[in-house]
Design a protein around this motif. Structure first.
Motif, PDB file in Angstrom:
ATOM      1  N   GLY A   1      14.183  -3.977   1.510  1.00 46.65           N
ATOM      2  CA  GLY A   1      13.872  -3.447   2.832  1.00 46.65           C
ATOM      3  C   GLY A   1      12.547  -2.719   2.804  1.00 46.65           C
ATOM      4  O   GLY A   1      11.860  -2.677   1.776  1.00 46.65           O
ATOM      5  N   LEU A   2      12.180  -2.137   3.931  1.00 43.47           N
ATOM      6  CA  LEU A   2      10.928  -1.378   4.008  1.00 43.47           C
ATOM      7  C   LEU A   2      11.078  -0.228   4.978  1.00 43.47           C
ATOM      8  O   LEU A   2      11.935  -0.254   5.872  1.00 43.47           O
ATOM      9  N   HIS A   3      10.261   0.794   4.807  1.00 45.68           N
ATOM     10  CA  HIS A   3      10.264   1.944   5.713  1.00 45.68           C
ATOM     11  C   HIS A   3       8.936   2.683   5.567  1.00 45.68           C
ATOM     12  O   HIS A   3       8.084   2.315   4.759  1.00 45.68           O
ATOM     13  N   ASP A   4       8.785   3.733   6.364  1.00 41.53           N
ATOM     14  CA  ASP A   4       7.581   4.574   6.338  1.00 41.53           C
ATOM     15  C   ASP A   4       6.299   3.751   6.481  1.00 41.53           C
ATOM     16  O   ASP A   4       5.315   3.958   5.766  1.00 41.53           O
ATOM     17  N   LEU A   5       6.306   2.827   7.438  1.00 41.34           N
ATOM     18  CA  LEU A   5       5.101   2.041   7.709  1.00 41.34           C
ATOM     19  C   LEU A   5       4.127   2.885   8.536  1.00 41.34           C
ATOM     20  O   LEU A   5       4.487   3.418   9.583  1.00 41.34           O
ATOM     21  N   VAL A   6       2.896   3.004   8.050  1.00 41.58           N
ATOM     22  CA  VAL A   6       1.852   3.751   8.758  1.00 41.58           C
ATOM     23  C   VAL A   6       0.620   2.859   8.865  1.00 41.58           C
ATOM     24  O   VAL A   6       0.174   2.286   7.865  1.00 41.58           O
ATOM     25  N   VAL A   7       0.090   2.739  10.074  1.00 42.67           N
ATOM     26  CA  VAL A   7      -1.091   1.906  10.319  1.00 42.67           C
ATOM     27  C   VAL A   7      -2.220   2.788  10.824  1.00 42.67           C
ATOM     28  O   VAL A   7      -2.073   3.503  11.814  1.00 42.67           O
ATOM     29  N   HIS A   8      -3.355   2.754  10.117  1.00 42.42           N
ATOM     30  CA  HIS A   8      -4.544   3.501  10.514  1.00 42.42           C
ATOM     31  C   HIS A   8      -5.580   2.515  11.048  1.00 42.42           C
ATOM     32  O   HIS A   8      -5.974   1.582  10.348  1.00 42.42           O
ATOM     33  N   ASN A   9      -6.011   2.738  12.282  1.00 43.95           N
ATOM     34  CA  ASN A   9      -6.978   1.846  12.922  1.00 43.95           C
ATOM     35  C   ASN A   9      -8.340   2.544  12.986  1.00 43.95           C
ATOM     36  O   ASN A   9      -8.520   3.508  13.730  1.00 43.95           O
ATOM     37  N   TYR A  10      -9.300   2.040  12.213  1.00 44.34           N
ATOM     38  CA  TYR A  10     -10.651   2.596  12.229  1.00 44.34           C
ATOM     39  C   TYR A  10     -11.609   1.716  13.020  1.00 44.34           C
ATOM     40  O   TYR A  10     -12.815   1.763  12.816  1.00 44.34           O
TER      41      TYR A  10
ATOM     42  N   ARG B   1     -10.852  -3.248  11.095  1.00 40.21           N
ATOM     43  CA  ARG B   1     -10.882  -2.228  10.041  1.00 40.21           C
ATOM     44  C   ARG B   1      -9.567  -1.449  10.063  1.00 40.21           C
ATOM     45  O   ARG B   1      -9.515  -0.290  10.430  1.00 40.21           O
ATOM     46  N   VAL B   2      -8.515  -2.142   9.686  1.00 41.38           N
ATOM     47  CA  VAL B   2      -7.172  -1.579   9.714  1.00 41.38           C
ATOM     48  C   VAL B   2      -6.686  -1.328   8.286  1.00 41.38           C
ATOM     49  O   VAL B   2      -6.847  -2.174   7.410  1.00 41.38           O
ATOM     50  N   MET B   3      -6.115  -0.149   8.067  1.00 41.96           N
ATOM     51  CA  MET B   3      -5.505   0.189   6.793  1.00 41.96           C
ATOM     52  C   MET B   3      -4.034   0.506   7.043  1.00 41.96           C
ATOM     53  O   MET B   3      -3.704   1.179   8.018  1.00 41.96           O
ATOM     54  N   LEU B   4      -3.166   0.021   6.167  1.00 48.69           N
ATOM     55  CA  LEU B   4      -1.742   0.303   6.329  1.00 48.69           C
ATOM     56  C   LEU B   4      -1.118   0.674   4.997  1.00 48.69           C
ATOM     57  O   LEU B   4      -1.567   0.256   3.933  1.00 48.69           O
ATOM     58  N   SER B   5      -0.079   1.489   5.086  1.00 52.49           N
ATOM     59  CA  SER B   5       0.716   1.842   3.919  1.00 52.49           C
ATOM     60  C   SER B   5       2.186   1.698   4.288  1.00 52.49           C
ATOM     61  O   SER B   5       2.572   1.937   5.439  1.00 52.49           O
ATOM     62  N   VAL B   6       3.002   1.313   3.319  1.00 54.62           N
ATOM     63  CA  VAL B   6       4.416   1.073   3.589  1.00 54.62           C
ATOM     64  C   VAL B   6       5.204   1.244   2.300  1.00 54.62           C
ATOM     65  O   VAL B   6       4.692   0.988   1.205  1.00 54.62           O
ATOM     66  N   HIS B   7       6.430   1.709   2.423  1.00 56.26           N
ATOM     67  CA  HIS B   7       7.348   1.815   1.288  1.00 56.26           C
ATOM     68  C   HIS B   7       8.241   0.574   1.277  1.00 56.26           C
ATOM     69  O   HIS B   7       8.868   0.253   2.295  1.00 56.26           O
TER      70      HIS B   7
ATOM     71  N   ASP C   1       9.748   1.616  -3.891  1.00 52.88           N
ATOM     72  CA  ASP C   1      10.888   2.534  -3.945  1.00 52.88           C
ATOM     73  C   ASP C   1      12.060   1.885  -4.665  1.00 52.88           C
ATOM     74  O   ASP C   1      12.645   0.918  -4.147  1.00 52.88           O
ATOM     75  N   PRO C   2      12.448   2.377  -5.863  1.00 52.87           N
ATOM     76  CA  PRO C   2      13.639   1.838  -6.527  1.00 52.87           C
ATOM     77  C   PRO C   2      14.907   2.335  -5.850  1.00 52.87           C
ATOM     78  O   PRO C   2      15.035   3.518  -5.539  1.00 52.87           O
ATOM     79  N   VAL C   3      15.842   1.434  -5.602  1.00 54.93           N
ATOM     80  CA  VAL C   3      17.083   1.758  -4.914  1.00 54.93           C
ATOM     81  C   VAL C   3      18.261   1.366  -5.801  1.00 54.93           C
ATOM     82  O   VAL C   3      18.299   0.259  -6.362  1.00 54.93           O
ATOM     83  N   CYS C   4      19.225   2.283  -5.915  1.00 58.19           N
ATOM     84  CA  CYS C   4      20.439   2.004  -6.684  1.00 58.19           C
ATOM     85  C   CYS C   4      21.350   1.101  -5.864  1.00 58.19           C
ATOM     86  O   CYS C   4      21.759   1.464  -4.757  1.00 58.19           O
ATOM     87  N   VAL C   5      21.686  -0.072  -6.395  1.00 57.58           N
ATOM     88  CA  VAL C   5      22.461  -1.042  -5.621  1.00 57.58           C
ATOM     89  C   VAL C   5      23.822  -1.357  -6.244  1.00 57.58           C
ATOM     90  O   VAL C   5      24.682  -1.934  -5.582  1.00 57.58           O
ATOM     91  N   ASN C   6      24.025  -0.985  -7.476  1.00 55.23           N
ATOM     92  CA  ASN C   6      25.255  -1.403  -8.169  1.00 55.23           C
ATOM     93  C   ASN C   6      26.241  -0.259  -8.425  1.00 55.23           C
ATOM     94  O   ASN C   6      27.302  -0.486  -9.009  1.00 55.23           O
ATOM     95  N   ASP C   7      25.902   0.963  -8.003  1.00 62.36           N
ATOM     96  CA  ASP C   7      26.801   2.088  -8.234  1.00 62.36           C
ATOM     97  C   ASP C   7      27.801   2.186  -7.077  1.00 62.36           C
ATOM     98  O   ASP C   7      27.416   2.355  -5.912  1.00 62.36           O
ATOM     99  N   GLU C   8      29.081   2.114  -7.403  1.00 54.74           N
ATOM    100  CA  GLU C   8      30.124   2.082  -6.379  1.00 54.74           C
ATOM    101  C   GLU C   8      30.174   3.376  -5.575  1.00 54.74           C
ATOM    102  O   GLU C   8      30.299   3.347  -4.343  1.00 54.74           O
TER     103      GLU C   8
END
Length: 390
Positions: A249-258, A262-268, A304-311
């Motif tokens: 999945g993804l989250h914390d998407l940020v788009v900077h428009n200069y 001239r677009v810069m983006l960051s995402v987790h 971002d590492p996510v724990c997927v196998n822990d009950e």
């Protein structure tokens, strides 16, 4: 005419995503705008002097200001196309927005001046001599301005330019104002009605309203505004193409428009914590290059590492999902993890709430802490409240 000039003066004119092509489009439209507005000024000024109409003369000087606006647009696109330097590492693209803002200010100033002149004319009405020549000049002027509106709006959409759209709105306001002036001249010619001042006021108010609208369109990108939903979806689609290779999945998407191009983006991007770190990092690099190539932007991805196998983790996360689902509005959470201790367990995650959410950030935290305590007294919530940037 614009289509022909485009093919003559702009090589690769179909590649509107290219910064250089956008610059040439803006400069060409600015040059054509200067020529047409100067021509309209001369025609209307002559018509205003022949008829003695303050509305026609004011409309003539409005076209002269439009020529100045076209100069600003031309210079703005020229300066916006400059390469980044040590003082402006993100380029000069926002100059295009500044030029659009200046055009909006000019529209407002002309509207105010026209309003003052029209009020004076309303208080001291004079007979207008609207000859057939004057009427023909006004009709031609309306047609020219409508043409300018059509090509400016069409190209503004093609190159996604707020400055060009401001110029297009200026053109449509001019065509409407000249149409009102034409109606005034017809009333004076056929019925002897002295409505010059009143119609001038209507024109002035419309010009001011148009200027305010154009200013909003250019101030938004300067202050910073959310990206277009289509752009966000394109980003999400590209990232989720790698779902089978480890993307969760993804989250914390940020788009900077200069500025355009001239677009810069960051995402987790979430990946399984049990995966091969080198293989996952290679995949993240590949996604960054895909985003840069397909969207003509600079992309930075935080993995971002996510724990997927822990009950237990999955069970508690499901409970948090139920709490969030019961809250009003578009509330989400991410970066969930648990840290066990000898006396208590910390549940750590971020909550994303809208800017206009009914609860304050403190109330959101307090509410969720209470809900989590009801699950287990030994659970302690460590919550950060985020805002959505898209």
């Amino acid at each position: 005419m614009i289509s022909v000039l485009t093919k003559v003066f702009i090589k690769d004119y179909t590649n509107t995503s290219d910064v250089k092509v956008r610059q040439l489009y803006g400069m060409l439209c600015g040059a054509v705008g200067i020529a047409l507005n100067v021509l309209l000024f001369l025609m209307k000024f002559i018509a205003g002097q022949l008829s003695g109409s303050i509305a026609i003369t004011a409309d003539a000087f409005n076209n002269l200001s439009d020529a100045g606006s076209s100069i600003i647009t031309l210079v703005g696109f020229k300066m916006a196309g400059q390469k980044p330097d040590s003082q402006h590492p993100f380029g000069h693209g926002r100059i295009e927005y500044i030029s659009g803002l200046l055009v909006s200010v000019i529209i407002l100033l002309m509207g105010v001046e026209l309003l003052k002149s029209s009020i004076d004319k309303m208080l001291h009405p004079e007979v207008i001599d609207a000859s057939p020549l004057v009427l023909v000049i006004l009709v031609v002027s309306i047609c020219v301005k409508l043409y300018m509106f059509l090509y400016n709006s069409r190209i503004s959409k093609k190159i996604d330019s707020a400055a060009m759209m401001a110029t297009a709105k200026d053109s449509i306001s001019d065509s409407v104002s000249t149409m009102v002036v034409l109606i005034t001249a017809l009333l004076a010619y056929f019925m002897g009605v002295k409505a010059d001042g009143w119609c001038g006021i209507l024109v002035a108010l419309f010009v001011i309203w148009t200027g305010i609208g154009a200013m909003k369109d250019t101030v938004g990108p300067l202050l910073g505004q959310p990206p277009e939903p289509e752009f966000v979806k394109h980003i999400e689609d590209i990232i989720m193409e790698y779902k089978n290779q480890g993307v969760l999945g993804l989250h914390d998407l940020v788009v900077h428009n200069y500025g355009p191009g001239r677009v810069m983006l960051s995402v987790h991007v979430e990946v399984p914590s049990t995966g091969d770190i080198l293989a996952l990092h290679d995949m993240i690099d590949l996604i960054e290059h895909r985003l840069a190539h397909d969207l003509n932007c600079s992309a930075v991805i935080h993995m971002d590492p996510v724990c997927v196998n822990d009950e237990l983790t999955n069970h508690i996360k499901h409970k948090i999902e139920e709490i969030v689902a019961g809250m009003e509005g578009n509330v989400r959470f991410h970066d969930f993890r648990i840290v066990h201790g000898p006396t208590h367990t910390n549940l750590i995650f971020d909550v994303v709430v809208p800017y206009d959410y009914v609860m304050s950030d403190e109330e959101v935290i307090s509410y969720m802490e209470k809900q989590i305590k009801e699950m287990n007294e030994n659970y302690f919530a460590v919550i950060d409240v985020d805002k959505a940037y898209v």
